[in-house]
Motif scaffolding. Sequence first.
Motif, PDB file in Angstrom:
ATOM      1  N   THR A   1       0.659   3.909   1.601  1.00 44.01           N
ATOM      2  CA  THR A   1       0.874   4.327   2.985  1.00 44.01           C
ATOM      3  C   THR A   1       0.956   3.091   3.855  1.00 44.01           C
ATOM      4  OG1 THR A   1      -0.402   6.355   2.636  1.00 44.01           O
ATOM      5  CG2 THR A   1      -0.053   5.661   4.917  1.00 44.01           C
TER       6      THR A   1
ATOM      7  N   ASN B   1       0.856  -1.181   0.000  1.00 41.07           N
ATOM      8  CA  ASN B   1       0.000   0.000   0.000  1.00 41.07           C
ATOM      9  C   ASN B   1       0.888   1.226   0.000  1.00 41.07           C
ATOM     10  OD1 ASN B   1      -2.784   1.040   0.159  1.00 41.07           O
ATOM     11  ND2 ASN B   1      -2.104   1.927   2.096  1.00 41.07           N
TER      12      ASN B   1
ATOM     13  N   ASN C   1     -10.424   3.829   1.037  1.00 47.20           N
ATOM     14  CA  ASN C   1     -10.629   3.345  -0.319  1.00 47.20           C
ATOM     15  C   ASN C   1     -11.355   2.001  -0.260  1.00 47.20           C
ATOM     16  OD1 ASN C   1      -9.801   1.579  -2.691  1.00 47.20           O
ATOM     17  ND2 ASN C   1      -9.065   3.560  -3.379  1.00 47.20           N
TER      18      ASN C   1
ATOM     19  N   GLU D   1      -8.290   8.500   2.912  1.00 47.63           N
ATOM     20  CA  GLU D   1      -8.091   9.417   1.793  1.00 47.63           C
ATOM     21  C   GLU D   1      -8.415  10.846   2.228  1.00 47.63           C
ATOM     22  OE1 GLU D   1     -10.453   7.609  -1.363  1.00 47.63           O
ATOM     23  OE2 GLU D   1      -8.697   6.429  -1.942  1.00 47.63           O
ATOM     24  N   ASN D   2      -8.298  11.781   1.292  1.00 46.77           N
ATOM     25  CA  ASN D   2      -8.475  13.194   1.630  1.00 46.77           C
ATOM     26  C   ASN D   2      -9.848  13.515   2.197  1.00 46.77           C
ATOM     27  OD1 ASN D   2      -5.864  13.758   0.817  1.00 46.77           O
ATOM     28  ND2 ASN D   2      -6.485  14.253  -1.300  1.00 46.77           N
ATOM     29  N   ASP D   3     -10.865  12.754   1.778  1.00 46.18           N
ATOM     30  CA  ASP D   3     -12.216  12.998   2.283  1.00 46.18           C
ATOM     31  C   ASP D   3     -12.496  12.213   3.560  1.00 46.18           C
ATOM     32  OD1 ASP D   3     -12.329  10.473   1.279  1.00 46.18           O
ATOM     33  OD2 ASP D   3     -14.075  10.787  -0.010  1.00 46.18           O
ATOM     34  N   GLU D   4     -11.417  11.708   4.180  1.00 52.82           N
ATOM     35  CA  GLU D   4     -11.523  10.981   5.448  1.00 52.82           C
ATOM     36  C   GLU D   4     -12.257   9.641   5.315  1.00 52.82           C
ATOM     37  OE1 GLU D   4      -9.968  11.986   8.346  1.00 52.82           O
ATOM     38  OE2 GLU D   4      -9.101  13.407   6.944  1.00 52.82           O
ATOM     39  N   SER D   5     -12.277   9.078   4.116  1.00 53.04           N
ATOM     40  CA  SER D   5     -12.884   7.763   3.899  1.00 53.04           C
ATOM     41  C   SER D   5     -11.783   6.780   3.511  1.00 53.04           C
ATOM     42  CB  SER D   5     -13.947   7.819   2.797  1.00 53.04           C
ATOM     43  OG  SER D   5     -13.343   8.110   1.549  1.00 53.04           O
TER      44      SER D   5
END
Length: 301
Positions: free
Chosen positions: A225, A223, A256, A250-254
Motif C-alpha cells: 500500500t 510497500n 505491521n 492492517e485489518n486489526d487497525e495496527s
Amino acid sequence: MFKKYLRNISMFFLCIFATFVYFKNDDVKKEAKATNIQTVIFKDQDETLIPVSVDIGVKDEIENNYRGIIETMKSTDYKEIGLYPLFNKKLELNALIIEPDQLTFDFTNHFPIKNDQQALDICEALSYLFCKNGITKINMKINGKAVSNFKNTTIPLSCMTAKLGINNFETSSFDLYQTSSVLVYNEKKISGKTYYIPTSTRIQSANQSIDQKVSLLLDHFDNSTKIETTKKSQLNDGILSIYLSSRILENDESINPILYQRLEKSFLSISNVSNVKIFIDNELIEEDKNVSSTIDNIIQI
C-alpha cells in the motif's frame, strides 16, 4: 562427640567447595556461550551489498571487532545461503590506526577491482560499517602507502565518510560529493530468506526541506500500500515527527511491526534526525522491540 564435630565441619566445607565448583563451572559455560554479534557485509548474486549481523568469534574489544569484521567478510562459509565474500581471501590488514574521528586501514594489495562500481562497493561497505560512534572519515593505505583511488578506477577514496551511504546507483564524483544520502530499507529474498537491505537515495540536502526529504524517501519505499503523509513532517531538536495515512494499517487497525521498523530505520538516516515519532490519524504509534533481530538480519551458521 569430637569425631561427630569434625564430620560436621568437614561436610560444611565440602558443601562450600561443591557450591564454588558449581558456580565456577556455570561461569565457564556462560563465557563459552558468550557471543560477539557485529554487522558485516556480503554480496548476493546480483552484486547487492547485504549487511548482516553475525557472531565474529573474537573478544568484544574495539580493535578485535574491527579486525574480526574484516576477516569475516573474507569468509566463504555463507555461500550456501546466497551470501558471497566482499574481500579476497588473500587480503590482510597490515595495520589499523584508530583516532577519535577517523580510521586508517593499511591493507595488502589484494583488491581485485575491475571497475568503478566494485571500487564504490568497497568504499560503501567500509564507510557503512565503521563511520559511527564519532568516526566520520576513513583513510586507506596499501602496504604502508596512502592511496587516493584503486588502480584503474576513478572513485576517490576520500568519499569514505558518514555521508556516502550504501548501494548507491550513482558513481560520479559530483553525485557523491554534491548530494547526501538517505537510506531506504526494503525487502529482498535471497535463497528463501527475507533480508532488509538499505539502499541509498541521493538528495540535494541544502535546497530541500525536511518534508521534501521525507516525501522523497517514501517515494522509494516498497510497500503493498502506498505510504502517504497527511500533513507536513516536522523536525525539532533532532526529533522527526511523521504523520501517515491510516491506509497502511492492517485489518486489526495496527501497523505491521516490521514495516514500522523499516520506516524508522529509514527516517533515522536523514541528517540531524536522532529520534523518530510516527503518527497515524494523529495518534503516536509505539515501537515493537520484538522484531529488531529480524530487521538487523541476524544469521547463524
